[in-house]
Design an enzyme around this catalytic site. Structure first.
Site, mmCIF file in Angstrom:
data_model
loop_
_atom_site.group_PDB
_atom_site.id
_atom_site.type_symbol
_atom_site.label_atom_id
_atom_site.label_comp_id
_atom_site.label_asym_id
_atom_site.label_seq_id
_atom_site.Cartn_x
_atom_site.Cartn_y
_atom_site.Cartn_z
ATOM 1 N N GLU A 1 0.814 -1.220 0.000
ATOM 2 C CA GLU A 1 0.000 0.000 0.000
ATOM 3 C C GLU A 1 0.843 1.263 0.000
ATOM 4 O O GLU A 1 0.556 2.234 -0.700
ATOM 5 C CB GLU A 1 -0.955 0.003 1.209
ATOM 6 C CG GLU A 1 -2.137 -0.954 1.080
ATOM 7 C CD GLU A 1 -1.799 -2.418 1.348
ATOM 8 O OE1 GLU A 1 -0.636 -2.706 1.717
ATOM 9 O OE2 GLU A 1 -2.688 -3.276 1.188
ATOM 10 N N HIS B 1 -11.282 -5.213 9.011
ATOM 11 C CA HIS B 1 -11.833 -4.869 7.694
ATOM 12 C C HIS B 1 -13.093 -4.016 7.787
ATOM 13 O O HIS B 1 -13.810 -3.888 6.812
ATOM 14 C CB HIS B 1 -12.211 -6.145 6.915
ATOM 15 C CG HIS B 1 -11.064 -6.957 6.426
ATOM 16 N ND1 HIS B 1 -10.255 -7.682 7.250
ATOM 17 C CD2 HIS B 1 -10.581 -7.149 5.174
ATOM 18 C CE1 HIS B 1 -9.321 -8.308 6.533
ATOM 19 N NE2 HIS B 1 -9.504 -7.999 5.277
#
Lengths: 333, 335
Positions: A66, A135
């Protein structure tokens, strides 16, 4: 005889996909980059089909890194491109936080105005799908803390499709938080898709009794609550913030001046969250307009639990909004 | 700055003119740094100040191989790279002072020098943080079919960061025109490489990602320059990244707050014998390429430039406090 405007039904997911597709056709500097955006079609299937249409040169699959690919987006933006960086979820974006905060949000200032970063970062946010504690969070309020970026929160199909193009026209980094529970939401939209701004909050339902100020999944929940309240003769106004940074003070304050009651609904954690910021602004700018203290319904201060009943209890629900509003408009209930 | 005549690739063809140029560029950096340290003690410069003394050969040697369209990404120890790239000493010094005439309007300070004209993309003070940016600049060049190369400077400390490994992989995977320049001064702040790396050969790490890499003596400006030309030729021919680990040494403390408890004075003295300025000076004199008079001229010219830079910074002005919140978002037509 006038031709009726064409309408068609689109999902939030399809609206984002069409917006990406449209931007790619309009500006050849635009490209999409992220994990599994190409051959897989996007982890939420947003970019499904785009790889076949545009190829690997413009729909760029990345390794799991990322920080690396977000930084690459920043560098490419400074190098003349208009990247759309997709990060799978807001939790994963923390791995890119160095690049988002220390670079994207900072370079313009640190360089005395020399180097702007025209970058769009999209990511999924929010809970409600039993994806547990890594998440499911709603951290867009955190991002709204950072000067130098803009933070968008589309809650409608129209905004999901409409916000991307103006975000790409912005000279500075824009983060778009797509609530993953909204991807299947449908709406009838005119053709071509209506243009929207990325500056203002929207009054999604007008009312005189209380201002429900919210964003993202809070918007459909607040609208449902407002329907239920209307059956009891209570007229709630629903403000969809749309833009979390910079906040549209004016729309918030005008609503509170009208209703004299404010309830903030935020799926994020309460302490130090965006709800606290909004509450503070109302009290700074409209204190004497208030009939009672600003109220908040926020996510419970717990990492998101897996079982459905606990997850539902951790998030503000329609019934919670109804109850909170009734308590505000009918003292001693 | 880069001389047009600088086509020398190895010692045998070194001209007097180019030798003098290299020497002067290194002396300019050295004296800028010495003056900065002095001004720091006078509290004219504040914050963190990381000096480049000892490492000058790398910035100067590499810049000889870069072209105007190429980009540079550097670290918080970047005065030398900025100066050698052609950012005026005046605006660098004004930046160190925090004056609005500085190259970053005073907003950045020592660690954040930026310059659009020379494609100098900072001045990144997050160790490893510049590497993904260089990858992105390389990606943009590739996507636009531009011949630009991005030169990315970073230290040995960055090698332990995840961003280093992510960037090596991306640059190799996507065949990006990035010149990775590792300035291995052997200490990440106060921690010696042997205490932070399981494998101490840094070039090998790049090789493991499929990036062509070599290890070069960073105290020898001629070797640096030759290697940089090699790197640039490779990148332009193959449109792939190239990596050079330059082994060097920092003569001064990490920053002005560093008492240097982690290394022996003898070690510093040993490395000072390999001072890149001393080494080149000796070589040029031995080859009869320059005279003692030339050395005096360089010193005199550089000191005059430094004094002028200080005067420029002193005469500089403070940005009005009313402008405090500018440059958070773009003004006008940057898009």
């Amino acid at each position: 005889m006038t031709v009726a405007a064409q309408t068609r039904t689109l999902t939030y997911r399809e609206a984002v996909r069409e917006a990406i597709c449209d931007a790619m056709h309009r500006d050849d500097r635009v490209f999409l980059i992220g994990e599994d955006v190409g051959r897989y079609g996007g982890c939420f299937a947003v970019s499904m089909g785009l790889f076949d249409e545009f190829g690997p040169g413009r729909i760029v699959d990345t390794p799991l890194c990322e920080s690396g690919f977000t930084g690459a987006g920043i560098g490419a933006a400074m190098g003349g491109m208009r990247p759309i960086v997709e990060i799978m979820t807001v939790n994963f974006s923390l791995l890119a936080l160095d690049q988002i905060l220390n670079t994207a949000a900072t370079y313009l200032h640190m360089s005395g105005g020399l180097f702007n970063v025209p970058l769009v970062i999209r990511m999924a946010t929010g809970g409600g799908k039993q994806l547990a504690a890594q998440h499911s969070h709603s951290l867009e309020g955190w991002y709204a803390h950072i000067p130098g970026i803009k933070v968008l929160s589309p809650a409608t199909v129209e905004d999901a499709g409409g916000m991307l193009w103006p975000a790409l026209q912005d000279p500075d980094p824009v983060l778009i938080f797509e609530n993953s529970l909204l991807y299947n939401q449908k709406a009838d939209l005119t053709e071509p898709l209506p243009a929207v701004d990325i500056d203002h909050a929207a009054v999604r339902r007008a009312g005189d009794d209380v201002s429900i100020i919210t964003f993202s999944m809070g918007v459909p929940k607040a609208l449902e609550a407002a329907d239920a309240l209307a059956a009891d003769g209570i007229h709630a106004e629903v403000i969809d913030l749309r833009v979390l940074r910079p906040l549209d003070n004016r729309t918030i304050i005008e609503s509170v001046v009208k209703t004299h009651r404010a309830l903030i609904v935020d799926e994020g954690w309460r302490s130090g969250g965006i709800s606290a910021e909004i509450s503070a602004r109302i009290q700074e700018q409209a204190f004497y307009e208030l009939d009672l203290p600003v109220a908040r319904l926020c996510g419970a201060e717990v990492p998101m639990p897996y079982p459905k009943h606990l997850e539902q209890a951790a998030l503000p629900q329609v019934d919670d909004i109804v109850t909170a509003v009734k308590r505000m408009v009918t003292p001693n209930v | 700055m880069v001389t047009k005549t600088a086509t020398t690739h190895s010692k045998p063809t070194l001209t007097a003119e180019h030798g003098l140029h290299l020497l002067k560029e290194m002396v300019r950096i050295r004296e800028l740094e010495n003056k900065s340290a002095e001004l720091y003690t006078q509290m004219k410069i504040r914050g963190f100040l990381h000096l480049y003394n000892g490492e000058e050969a790398i910035a100067v040697g590499v810049m000889q191989a870069l072209r105007p369209q190429d980009s540079i990404v550097a670290t918080y120890r970047e005065h030398g790279q900025a100066l050698a790239r052609g950012v005026p000493m005046n605006t660098i010094m004004a930046e160190l002072y925090g004056k609005q005439e500085g190259c970053s309007r005073g907003r950045g300070g020592s660690m954040h020098l930026f310059d659009k004209e020379t494609n100098f993309y900072g001045g990144n003070a997050i160790v490893g943080g510049g590497l993904p940016i260089a990858v992105g600049l390389g990606l943009a060049a590739k996507m636009q079919n531009k011949p630009n190369v991005t030169a990315c400077f970073f230290g040995d400390g960055a090698v332990a960061e995840g961003e280093f490994h992510e960037s090596m992989n991306l640059a190799a995977l996507w065949h990006l025109p990035v010149f990775f320049i590792c300035e291995n001064n052997q200490y990440g702040m106060g921690t010696a490489l042997k205490y932070s790396e399981s494998v101490m050969n840094i070039a090998e790490k790049a090789t493991s990602y499929g990036v062509a890499a070599e290890q070069i003596d960073g105290m020898d400006v001629l070797a640096v320059e030759a290697a940089a030309h090699r790197a640039m030729a490779f990148i332009q021919e193959h449109r792939k990244p190239y990596f050079i680990e330059f082994v060097t040494y920092r003569f001064r403390a990490h920053s002005m707050f560093d008492a240097e408890l982690y290394r022996d004075k003898e070690e510093v003295e040993e490395w000072r014998k390999r001072d890149p300025i001393v080494v080149l000076r000796k070589h040029l004199l031995e080859q009869d390429l320059i005279t003692l008079e030339d050395l005096e001229t360089i010193q005199r010219d550089v000191m005059a430039e430094v004094e002028e830079a200080v005067a420029f910074a002193e005469a500089g002005t403070w940005e009005p406090v009313e402008d405090l919140t500018r440059f958070v978002y773009s003004e006008g037509d940057q898009a």
